[in-house]
Motif scaffolding. Structure first.
Motif: not given
Length: 270
Positions: A152-156, A180-183
């Motif tokens: 979550r922290d990386i993707e968003a 998070t879901l997309r990743r």
């Protein structure tokens, strides 16, 4: 009625500017073409909707976030395993260079004094994301919840920073679930041979109990089962979140895009 800044013409303009600014034939030969993250564009347009900037300044902030993210995505392609020949060595070097090139563009876009607070914010965000990625490289499989928080922290990361700065709490809640879901969906895609990113490396280590930078017939059974469970949870969370958002958010192109995305995901399962 949708806000005029959110129509497809504005999205297309930003994507075209990104394409023009990122064009570099030599780097593209080795690192490939990098496209603007359209989902991120929609989130950023909504985030900046009430910000005290003109259209050009908003585009500069959006483009800077897109290039900062592109730099991360490009650096992520750098293979961490052993180099076996000169071609692989050159590809690694030029991929790193491409990521650095995108970083320089994001910095230049925020050169105006009006963007100084955002430049400082992005610098802190980049440092935080890099620290999180380093933690993943040292991940010992101790907690799946912690691993999901890292994803979550990386993707968003950038949308988190901006939603906090512009006090868009509701948007932050949707973004953390969606990205998070997309990743997770991206990591679940089946391939015959996969060079593992830091996230895939941590997922594999947690699920399979094995440390490796490459995997054949990805994802392995335990990793796929883990991803399936997490994806189902996040899909349900996103559906519930979209059902409870405010009328203001429902009246945006971002909501229409996410609602259509959820509908498409449902139809794929039928």
């Amino acid at each position: 009625m949708l806000h005029p800044d959110y129509d497809m013409k504005e999205v297309a303009t930003i994507e075209q500017q990104f394409k023009e600014l990122s064009a570099h034939s030599y780097l593209q030969q080795y690192a490939g073409y990098v496209e603007a993250d359209r989902d991120l564009v929609y989130f950023l347009l909504e985030c900046l909707r009430d910000a005290p900037f003109n259209k050009e300044e908003k585009r500069e902030q959006i483009l800077s976030a897109l290039f900062a993210q592109a730099a991360f995505d490009t650096h992520e392609q750098v293979f961490q395993g052993d180099i076996v020949n000169q071609k692989e060595k050159k590809t690694r070097q030029l991929t790193v260079l491409a990521g650095d090139y995108f970083s320089s563009i994001y910095y230049r876009l925020l050169a105006k004094s009006v963007h100084q607070p955002i430049l400082h914010l992005f610098s802190k965000t980049i440092q935080s994301i890099n620290e999180t990625k380093m933690e993943l490289h040292c991940y010992e499989g101790e907690s799946f919840r912690k691993l999901l928080d890292h994803i979550r922290d990386i993707e968003a990361g950038f949308i988190f920073a901006l939603t906090t700065y512009y006090e868009k709490k509701e948007l932050e809640q949707v973004a953390e679930i969606f990205f998070t879901l997309r990743r997770l969906l991206k990591e679940r895609k089946q391939v015959a041979h996969k060079k593992l990113t830091s996230i895939a490396y941590a997922l594999h280590w947690y699920a399979e109990g094995e440390k490796t930078f490459t995997a054949f017939h990805w994802p392995p059974a335990n990793t796929k089962r883990l991803l399936d469970q997490a994806i189902q949870t996040y899909e349900e969370l996103l559906q519930k979140q979209l059902q409870t958002v405010s009328p203001t958010l429902k009246n945006t192109s971002l909501y229409e895009r996410l609602h259509a995305w959820v509908g498409l995901r449902k139809s794929e399962k039928i």
